[in-house]
Design an enzyme around this catalytic site. Structure first.
Site, PDB file in Angstrom:
ATOM      1  N   ARG A 142      74.683  31.701  94.069  1.00 35.19           N
ATOM      2  CA  ARG A 142      74.679  32.226  95.378  1.00 35.19           C
ATOM      3  C   ARG A 142      74.384  31.221  96.431  1.00 35.19           C
ATOM      4  NH1 ARG A 142      69.834  33.340  95.612  1.00 35.19           N
ATOM      5  NH2 ARG A 142      68.965  32.953  93.572  1.00 35.19           N
TER       6      ARG A 142
ATOM      7  N   TYR B 163      81.679  35.036  93.137  1.00 39.15           N
ATOM      8  CA  TYR B 163      80.792  34.439  92.114  1.00 39.15           C
ATOM      9  C   TYR B 163      79.482  35.636  92.280  1.00 39.15           C
ATOM     10  CZ  TYR B 163      78.563  32.069  88.314  1.00 39.15           C
ATOM     11  OH  TYR B 163      78.267  32.019  87.042  1.00 39.15           O
ATOM     12  N   GLY B 164      79.105  36.251  91.070  1.00 44.62           N
ATOM     13  CA  GLY B 164      77.677  36.884  90.966  1.00 44.62           C
ATOM     14  C   GLY B 164      77.196  37.410  91.966  1.00 44.62           C
ATOM     15  N   GLY B 165      75.894  37.299  92.387  1.00 39.89           N
ATOM     16  CA  GLY B 165      75.028  38.000  93.362  1.00 39.89           C
ATOM     17  C   GLY B 165      75.706  37.840  94.716  1.00 39.89           C
TER      18      GLY B 165
ATOM     19  N   LYS C 259      72.229  41.819  94.176  1.00 33.66           N
ATOM     20  CA  LYS C 259      71.243  41.377  95.190  1.00 33.66           C
ATOM     21  C   LYS C 259      71.358  42.011  96.371  1.00 33.66           C
ATOM     22  CE  LYS C 259      69.995  38.813  91.788  1.00 33.66           C
ATOM     23  NZ  LYS C 259      68.622  38.556  91.265  1.00 33.66           N
TER      24      LYS C 259
ATOM     25  N   HIS D 285      62.188  42.191  92.487  1.00 37.99           N
ATOM     26  CA  HIS D 285      62.949  41.142  91.725  1.00 37.99           C
ATOM     27  C   HIS D 285      62.264  40.938  90.403  1.00 37.99           C
ATOM     28  CE1 HIS D 285      65.247  36.660  91.138  1.00 37.99           C
ATOM     29  NE2 HIS D 285      65.882  37.832  90.542  1.00 37.99           N
TER      30      HIS D 285
ATOM     31  N   SER E  34      64.930  33.281  90.126  1.00 36.10           N
ATOM     32  CA  SER E  34      65.999  33.160  89.523  1.00 36.10           C
ATOM     33  C   SER E  34      65.981  32.013  88.504  1.00 36.10           C
ATOM     34  CB  SER E  34      67.171  32.860  90.527  1.00 36.10           C
ATOM     35  OG  SER E  34      67.034  33.753  91.474  1.00 36.10           O
ATOM     36  N   ALA E  35      66.450  32.342  87.291  1.00 40.08           N
ATOM     37  CA  ALA E  35      66.815  31.244  86.153  1.00 40.08           C
ATOM     38  C   ALA E  35      65.291  30.866  85.945  1.00 40.08           C
ATOM     39  CB  ALA E  35      67.840  30.113  86.365  1.00 40.08           C
ATOM     40  N   CYS E  36      64.307  31.617  85.745  1.00 39.89           N
ATOM     41  CA  CYS E  36      63.077  31.167  85.340  1.00 39.89           C
ATOM     42  C   CYS E  36      62.618  32.213  84.179  1.00 39.89           C
ATOM     43  CB  CYS E  36      62.001  31.477  86.472  1.00 39.89           C
ATOM     44  SG  CYS E  36      62.266  30.037  87.703  1.00 39.89           S
TER      45      CYS E  36
ATOM     46  N   ASN F 135      64.778  36.605  79.112  1.00 38.25           N
ATOM     47  CA  ASN F 135      64.439  36.068  77.852  1.00 38.25           C
ATOM     48  C   ASN F 135      63.077  37.032  77.728  1.00 38.25           C
ATOM     49  OD1 ASN F 135      64.952  33.479  76.439  1.00 38.25           O
ATOM     50  ND2 ASN F 135      65.873  33.457  78.549  1.00 38.25           N
TER      51      ASN F 135
ATOM     52  N   ASP G  23      66.199  42.279  85.652  1.00 39.85           N
ATOM     53  CA  ASP G  23      66.206  41.564  86.846  1.00 39.85           C
ATOM     54  C   ASP G  23      65.915  42.351  88.228  1.00 39.85           C
ATOM     55  OD1 ASP G  23      67.363  39.083  88.134  1.00 39.85           O
ATOM     56  OD2 ASP G  23      68.829  40.253  89.000  1.00 39.85           O
TER      57      ASP G  23
ATOM     58  N   ALA H 101      76.017  28.966  84.361  1.00 41.86           N
ATOM     59  CA  ALA H 101      77.183  29.960  83.626  1.00 41.86           C
ATOM     60  C   ALA H 101      76.280  31.239  83.232  1.00 41.86           C
ATOM     61  CB  ALA H 101      77.628  29.137  82.357  1.00 41.86           C
ATOM     62  N   ARG H 102      77.094  32.335  83.156  1.00 43.92           N
ATOM     63  CA  ARG H 102      76.608  33.716  82.922  1.00 43.92           C
ATOM     64  C   ARG H 102      77.480  34.441  81.959  1.00 43.92           C
ATOM     65  NH1 ARG H 102      71.662  35.037  86.208  1.00 43.92           N
ATOM     66  NH2 ARG H 102      71.359  33.356  87.419  1.00 43.92           N
TER      67      ARG H 102
ATOM     68  N   ARG I  27      58.042  28.370  87.873  1.00 45.05           N
ATOM     69  CA  ARG I  27      58.407  27.324  87.132  1.00 45.05           C
ATOM     70  C   ARG I  27      57.483  25.879  87.595  1.00 45.05           C
ATOM     71  NH1 ARG I  27      63.128  25.592  83.941  1.00 45.05           N
ATOM     72  NH2 ARG I  27      64.009  27.895  84.132  1.00 45.05           N
TER      73      ARG I  27
HETATM   74  P1  GTP Z   1      68.204  35.199  87.041  1.00 44.13           P
HETATM   75  O1  GTP Z   1      69.124  36.322  86.214  1.00 44.13           O
HETATM   76  O2  GTP Z   1      68.665  34.360  87.759  1.00 44.13           O
HETATM   77  O3  GTP Z   1      67.341  35.944  87.877  1.00 44.13           O
HETATM   78  O4  GTP Z   1      67.124  34.459  86.239  1.00 44.13           O
HETATM   79  P2  GTP Z   1      65.779  35.218  84.798  1.00 44.13           P
HETATM   80  O5  GTP Z   1      64.655  35.136  85.371  1.00 44.13           O
HETATM   81  O6  GTP Z   1      66.454  36.231  84.182  1.00 44.13           O
HETATM   82  O7  GTP Z   1      66.217  33.916  83.823  1.00 44.13           O
HETATM   83  P3  GTP Z   1      66.575  33.788  82.196  1.00 44.13           P
HETATM   84  O8  GTP Z   1      65.692  34.492  81.412  1.00 44.13           O
HETATM   85  O9  GTP Z   1      68.042  34.009  82.080  1.00 44.13           O
HETATM   86  O10 GTP Z   1      66.167  32.141  82.150  1.00 44.13           O
HETATM   87  C1  GTP Z   1      66.733  31.042  82.539  1.00 44.13           C
HETATM   88  C2  GTP Z   1      66.298  29.803  81.617  1.00 44.13           C
HETATM   89  O11 GTP Z   1      64.878  29.743  81.427  1.00 44.13           O
HETATM   90  C3  GTP Z   1      67.148  29.892  80.519  1.00 44.13           C
HETATM   91  O12 GTP Z   1      67.688  28.586  80.362  1.00 44.13           O
HETATM   92  C4  GTP Z   1      65.806  29.922  79.525  1.00 44.13           C
HETATM   93  O13 GTP Z   1      66.198  29.126  78.205  1.00 44.13           O
HETATM   94  C5  GTP Z   1      64.727  29.436  80.287  1.00 44.13           C
HETATM   95  N1  GTP Z   1      63.445  30.261  79.575  1.00 44.13           N
HETATM   96  C6  GTP Z   1      63.141  31.416  79.473  1.00 44.13           C
HETATM   97  N2  GTP Z   1      62.080  31.692  78.810  1.00 44.13           N
HETATM   98  C7  GTP Z   1      61.434  30.565  78.680  1.00 44.13           C
HETATM   99  C8  GTP Z   1      60.043  30.145  78.328  1.00 44.13           C
HETATM  100  O14 GTP Z   1      59.398  30.639  77.813  1.00 44.13           O
HETATM  101  N3  GTP Z   1      59.968  28.679  77.922  1.00 44.13           N
HETATM  102  C9  GTP Z   1      60.800  27.632  78.444  1.00 44.13           C
HETATM  103  N4  GTP Z   1      60.500  26.534  78.415  1.00 44.13           N
HETATM  104  N5  GTP Z   1      62.083  28.079  78.966  1.00 44.13           N
HETATM  105  C10 GTP Z   1      62.431  29.291  79.230  1.00 44.13           C
HETATM  106  C1  SPV Z   2      69.608  35.605  90.495  1.00 44.81           C
HETATM  107  O1  SPV Z   2      70.185  34.531  91.000  1.00 44.81           O
HETATM  108  O2  SPV Z   2      68.419  35.771  90.593  1.00 44.81           O
HETATM  109  C2  SPV Z   2      70.283  36.391  89.581  1.00 44.81           C
HETATM  110  C3  SPV Z   2      71.888  35.834  89.430  1.00 44.81           C
HETATM  111  O3  SPV Z   2      70.148  37.184  89.080  1.00 44.81           O
HETATM  112  S1  SPV Z   2      73.024  36.543  90.992  1.00 44.81           S
HETATM  113  O4  SPV Z   2      73.409  37.936  90.564  1.00 44.81           O
HETATM  114  O5  SPV Z   2      74.104  35.663  91.110  1.00 44.81           O
HETATM  115  O6  SPV Z   2      72.125  36.574  91.998  1.00 44.81           O
HETATM  116 MN    MN Z   3      67.736  37.443  89.463  1.00 43.86          MN
END
Ligand code: GTP
Ligand code: SPV
Ligand code: MN
Length: 599
Positions: A72, A212-214, A221, A241, A263-265, A269, A290, A381-382, A413
Site C-alpha cells: 500500500r 497491488y493489494g489494497g 481497504k 480493521h 497491518s502484518a501484526c 494468525n 481483516d 508477499a501474499r 507490535r
Molecule cells: P494484514 O493482512 O496486513 O492486515 O495483516 P495481519 O494482521 O493479518 O497479519 P498476519 O496474521 O498475516 O501476520 C503477519 C506476521 O506476523 C507474520 O509474519 C506472522 O508470522 C507474524 N505473527 C503473527 N502472530 C504472531 C505471534 O503471535 N507472535 C509473533 N512473534 N509473530 C506473529
Molecule cells: C493491510 O495492509 O492491512 C492488508 C493488506 O490487509 S492490503 O489489502 O494490501 O491493504
Molecule cells: Mn489489513
C-alpha cells in the site's frame, strides 16, 4: 450513449469512464468459474501467472509484481471532501473537484490497448442488511481474479442495482496504456505515478497506477474500510480493521471476539489459532481475518459481519506450525504474489521451511544466489485464498445477522514497554487505550519499517474521516444503554535485551484468550493496577509450558517512568488533533497520571 447495463446511473457511469479511458473492449464480469479459468489462462499466456505444479498446488498460480508496486502507498492515499477538516490531521486531503480534474488528465486514454472489466461485487453475504454493493472498473485481469476470491462477484449485484440499491463506484486503472505493437509487461503498472483517492461524499473511489493489494482490490481497504467507515460514522455503526473469531470452551459455551492489529501484526494468525494440545477442549473458529462491519442489534449487543469472501494473507512467517489452518487454506485455488517459485512449480517464502529449495527464483524472478542473504519472497508477499477453504471457518461466517461480539482486543507490535495483556477499567478507558496505541511499521505499507508510530485502533491508514470524530463515535456508544463488550490490549511482540521475542505467540496466545473468556464470565482473577486489570502468573492456565514466572514478570512489567512519559506523549498526540478529541480522554489521562504517580 451505449447500452451496457439496464440501470441508468450505472450505465452513464460506465459510458463516462469509457469515454475518458478509451479501452479496446469492455467486458462485464459474472463471477463464474469459467470466467476465472479463462482469465487465469490469459494471465499465464501473457507471462503474468506461472501455473504451479498441478498435483502439489491444484489450480494455483504465482506472480511477481513490479518492484515499484509491492505494498500500500499511504503517502499517495487521499480522502477528498468539501471541507478539509472532515478528513482530520491523519489523512491526506484534496478538494474533490481539483483531484478529479487532476485524475481525469491521468486517466485520459489510460486503458488504450487494454480490456476494461466491469466487476459487480458485494461486500458481505449477498442479501444481508449489512452488505453493500460495488462496481469496480479495472484494466487488470489480475485484479478481476483476485476480486473473485476476496469479494462476492455475482450477477445478482446488477439486479439489485437495477432495483435501486446504492453502489460504490470503484474505478481502477493501472496507468499503463498499451500502445501499438508494444509488448506488455508481466506486471503492468505506473512505476512513478500512483493515486489512491476516495470521495466519501459521493461514494466514489479512483485508484491509478498500482496493481497491488489494497491499492487495487478496491473492495478491501478503499471500500471495506475507508468509504465504509465514513458511512458507518454517518449511520451509527462501525467499520473496523478487525478479525472476528469464535471461541468455545470445553462445556460448549461460545463467544465471539473482534480484534484489531495493524497491518502484518497477526490478525490472520490469531483468527485461525489452534489451541495447544493441553487446552484441547477449547476451540477457535474463524469468521474473518481483516475487516469487521459491526452494528448494534435491537437487543443492545454488537453484531459483526466479515464483508470479505477470502483472505489476502501475509505469506512470510506462515508455516505448518505457526498457522496450520492458513497452510491448509492456501493449498488449492490460491494466487501467490511475490513469493519464490521453483522450476518445478513449487513455492517458497521465508519461514515456510528452515531451508529454501536449492534452486528457486526470488520475487523479482531472478535465480536466488544461495550465498546471498537476499530475501526470496518479498516481506509483503501474499496469498489470495477463498475463506471457505479454511478448516476453522465458523459455521456462522456468512450469517445475515452477524455474530454477537463480547470482547474487543487491540494489539500492536511493540518491542518494549507494552505488557502482554491488559483489561481496561471500563469502556471509555478501553477506547482511550485503543486511540493511543502505537505499533512498529511493517512491510504492508511502502516506507521505512520498524518505526514506532501511533496507530489508533489499527485504523491510521484506513479511517475515511477525521479520526477525532472517530474517537467520539466510539465514546458515544458508552453513553448508551447497551451491552458493552470488555476491551483488552495485547502485545505478542515484546523483546528481551538480546532482541528475541519473549512471548512464544501463535497457538500459545490461546492461554490469554482463555483468561479473557473467563473474565467475561466473571470466573478469572485479575490485579487492579494503576493502568488496568492484569492477570497474575497464577491466573493464566500454563499447562505444561515452561514459560516461567520470571518470563511472565518481564513481559508484564510496567516501568513507571516509561509510562509517565508515554502518558505525556498522549497529551502531545491530542494536540495534533487540534484538541478536538473527546473531553473524556483528558480526564482519563489525568487520572492515570495521578494513580501512576501515587504508586
Ligand atoms: P494484514 O493482512 O496486513 O492486515 O495483516 P495481519 O494482521 O493479518 O497479519 P498476519 O496474521 O498475516 O501476520 C503477519 C506476521 O506476523 C507474520 O509474519 C506472522 O508470522 C507474524 N505473527 C503473527 N502472530 C504472531 C505471534 O503471535 N507472535 C509473533 N512473534 N509473530 C506473529
Ligand atoms: C493491510 O495492509 O492491512 C492488508 C493488506 O490487509 S492490503 O489489502 O494490501 O491493504
Ligand atoms: Mn489489513
Amino acid at each position: 450513449m451505449k447500452h451496457f447495463v439496464d440501470n441508468h446511473n450505472l450505465n452513464e457511469y460506465i459510458n463516462d469512464v469509457v469515454e475518458i479511458v478509451n479501452p479496446d473492449q469492455v467486458v462485464i464480469c459474472d463471477g463464474s468459474e469459467s470466467e476465472y479459468k479463462n482469465l487465469c489462462t490469459k494471465l499465464v499466456n501473457s507471462g503474468t501467472f506461472i501455473a504451479l505444479d498441478k498435483d502439489k498446488w491444484p489450480n494455483c498460480y504465482a506472480c511477481n509484481s513490479d518492484p515499484s508496486d509491492v505494498a500500500r502507498v499511504e503517502d499517495r492515499t487521499f480522502i477528498c471532501t468539501t471541507n478539509k477538516d472532515d478528513v482530520g490531521p491523519t489523512n491526506n486531503w484534496e478538494d474533490p473537484a481539483k483531484m478529479k480534474h487532476q485524475l481525469s488528465a491521468l486517466l485520459k486514454d489510460s486503458m488504450t490497448g487494454r480490456t476494461m472489466y466491469i466487476i459487480p461485487f458485494c461486500m458481505g453475504p449477498i442479501g444481508s442488511s449489512f452488505s453493500k454493493y460495488g462496481i469496480q472498473i479495472t484494466d487488470s485481469p489480475y485484479v478481476v481474479v483476485n476480486m473473485h476470491i476476496t469479494t462476492r462477484v455475482h450477477p445478482t449485484v446488477l439486479k439489485k442495482i437495477n432495483e435501486g440499491y446504492e453502489f460504490v463506484k470503484c474505478l481502477h486503472s493501472l496507468g499503463a496504456p498499451l500502445l501499438d505493437k508494444q509488448v506488455d509487461k508481466k506486471w503492468p503498472c505506473n512505476p512513478t505515478v500512483k493515486y489512491i483517492c476516495h470521495f466519501p461524499e459521493t461514494n466514489e473511489i479512483i485508484s491509478y497506477g498500482s496493481g497491488y493489494g489494497g491499492n487495487a482490490l478496491l473492495g478491501k481497504k478503499c471500500f471495506g474500510l475507508r468509504i465504509s467507515s465514513y458511512m458507518a460514522y454517518k449511520q451509527g455503526w462501525l467499520s473496523e480493521h478487525m478479525l472476528i473469531m469464535g471461541i468455545e470452551n470445553p462445556q460448549g459455551e461460545k463467544k465471539y471476539f473482534a480484534a484489531a492489529f495493524p497491518s502484518a501484526c497477526g490478525k490472520t494468525n490469531f483468527s485461525m489459532l489452534i489451541p495447544p494440545k493441553e487446552l484441547d477442549g477449547w476451540k477457535i473458529t474463524t469468521v474473518g481475518d481483516d475487516i469487521a462491519w459491526i452494528k448494534l442489534g435491537s437487543d443492545g449487543v454488537f453484531y459483526a459481519v466479515n464483508p470479505e469472501n477470502g483472505f489476502f494473507g501475509v505469506a512470510p512467517g506462515t508455516n505448518e506450525s505457526t498457522n496450520p489452518n492458513a497452510i491448509a487454506t492456501l493449498s488449492a485455488n490460491t494466487i501467490f504474489t511475490n513469493v519464490g517459485v521453483t522450476p518445478d512449480g513449487d513455492v517458497w517464502w521465508e519461514g515456510l521451511t528452515k531451508q529454501p529449495p536449492s534452486i528457486v527464483y526470488n520475487w523479482k524472478g531472478e535465480l536466488h544466489d544461495t550465498n546471498s542473504d537476499q530475501k526470496i519472497a518479498h516481506p509483503n508477499a501474499r496469498f489470495s485464498s477463498p475463506a471457505i477453504q479454511c478448516p476453522s471457518i465458523d459455521p456462522n461466517w456468512e450469517s445475515f445477522e452477524g455474530v454477537p461480539i463480547s470482547a474487543f482486543i487491540f494489539g500492536g507490535r511493540r518491542s518494549a514497554s507494552i505488557p502482554l495483556i491488559l483489561e481496561s477499567f471500563n469502556w471509555n478507558h478501553g477506547v482511550y487505550n485503543a486511540a493511543t496505541m502505537a505499533s512498529e511499521t511493517t512491510a504492508a505499507a511502502f516506507g521505512e519499517q520498524g518505526v514506532v508510530r501511533r496507530d489508533p485502533f489499527a485504523m491510521l491508514p484506513f479511517c475515511g474521516y477525521n479520526m477525532a470524530n472517530y474517537f467520539k463515535h466510539w465514546i458515544g456508544f458508552g453513553e448508551r444503554k447497551i451491552k458493552l463488550p470488555k476491551i483488552y490490549n495485547v502485545n505478542w511482540f515484546r523483546k528481551d535485551s538480546a532482541g528475541k521475542f519473549i512471548w512464544p505467540g501463535f497457538s500459545e496466545n490461546m492461554r490469554i484468550l482463555k483468561w479473557i473468556f473467563q473474565r467475561i464470565n466473571g470466573k478469572a482473577n485479575a490485579l487492579n493496577t494503576s493502568i488496568g486489570y492484569m492477570p497474575s502468573y497464577e491466573d493464566i492456565d500454563w499447562g505444561t509450558t515452561n514459560f516461567n514466572k520470571d518470563d511472565f514478570n518481564s513481559i508484564m512489567s510496567i516501568n513507571k517512568d516509561e509510562w509517565l512519559n508515554e502518558l505525556n506523549l498522549h497529551l502531545e498526540l491530542f494536540k495534533k488533533y487540534n484538541n478536538q478529541i473527546p473531553d473524556e480522554f483528558y480526564d482519563i489521562n489525568f487520572n492515570l497520571q495521578k494513580s501512576m504517580k501515587a504508586d
